[in-house]
Design a protein around this motif. Structure first.
Motif: not given
Length: 216
Positions: A123-142
């Motif tokens: 959603e953020i990429a579409i809004l801003n037209k950003w086409y860089g690398e992206s990663l979403f990780a699931v971690l136990p804590a910050f």
């Protein structure tokens, strides 16, 4: 050397940018909390109202960071801004709504779309037209070192800036810490484990969300 050039915290009752509170939740309002921020900050993006809560939080915090650092978006090519997000619960908040809708009829396809946590970055990429690398990780804590290590990799491989977020929303618990990493900037904190952890903790994260090995 890399730097934290803007950051924001979004929690159950307050929203802050660069350490300054800009919105407080009105519990007497008929609007949900995220819509209160949207209205108060006078955003205009109709798609916001169709998003799930993860994507709404991503929209709000990324737009507020852009306002706090107005030169940022114009400095880079559309493939030079990367995104690095993580949380503990994935898209469980929307998954539960989808399961409930499925058990009580036919769930909306628009709900199904958000049953992946990385959709917020889309959603953020579409809004801003950003086409860089992206990663979403699931971690136990910050984990401050997770962000630092991956940002260093991204910035050494062609990215010029990285929009990062600890993006946890589970029921009434909202812990969103979004921050911008750049190779240079006017208002900046050097990107170190200690600095990043202290800024994260500034938002009054639940202590169980902070990896103590990196804070103390």
């Amino acid at each position: 050397m890399n730097f934290i050039t803007a950051y924001g915290h979004l929690q159950e009752n307050s929203c802050a940018v660069n350490g300054e509170t800009i919105c407080r939740r009105d519990k007497n309002s008929g609007d949900p909390w995220f819509r209160q921020i949207y209205k108060e900050q006078e955003f205009v993006y109709p798609k916001f109202h169709k998003m799930d809560v993860l994507s709404q939080a991503g929209f709000l915090t990324s737009e507020l960071i852009k306002r706090a650092n107005p030169q940022f978006a114009g400095k880079y090519k559309d493939d030079e801004i990367a995104m690095l997000f993580a949380n503990r619960s994935g898209s469980a908040e929307t998954d539960q709504k989808f399961v409930h809708a499925y058990q009580n009829g036919t769930p909306s396809p628009s709900l199904f779309v958000y049953t992946l946590p990385n959709i917020v970055m889309g959603e953020i990429a579409i809004l801003n037209k950003w086409y860089g690398e992206s990663l979403f990780a699931v971690l136990p804590a910050f984990d401050a070192e997770f962000y630092i290590n991956h940002c260093n990799l991204l910035l050494s491989a062609g990215s010029e800036a990285v929009l990062c977020s600890w993006h946890e929303i589970a029921g009434n618990q909202i812990d969103v810490f979004t921050f911008l990493i750049e190779k240079e900037g006017e208002s900046r904190f050097e990107l170190t484990t200690n600095t990043l952890s202290k800024i994260a903790f500034e938002g009054n994260f639940h202590k169980t969300e902070i990896n103590a090995n990196y804070y103390y």
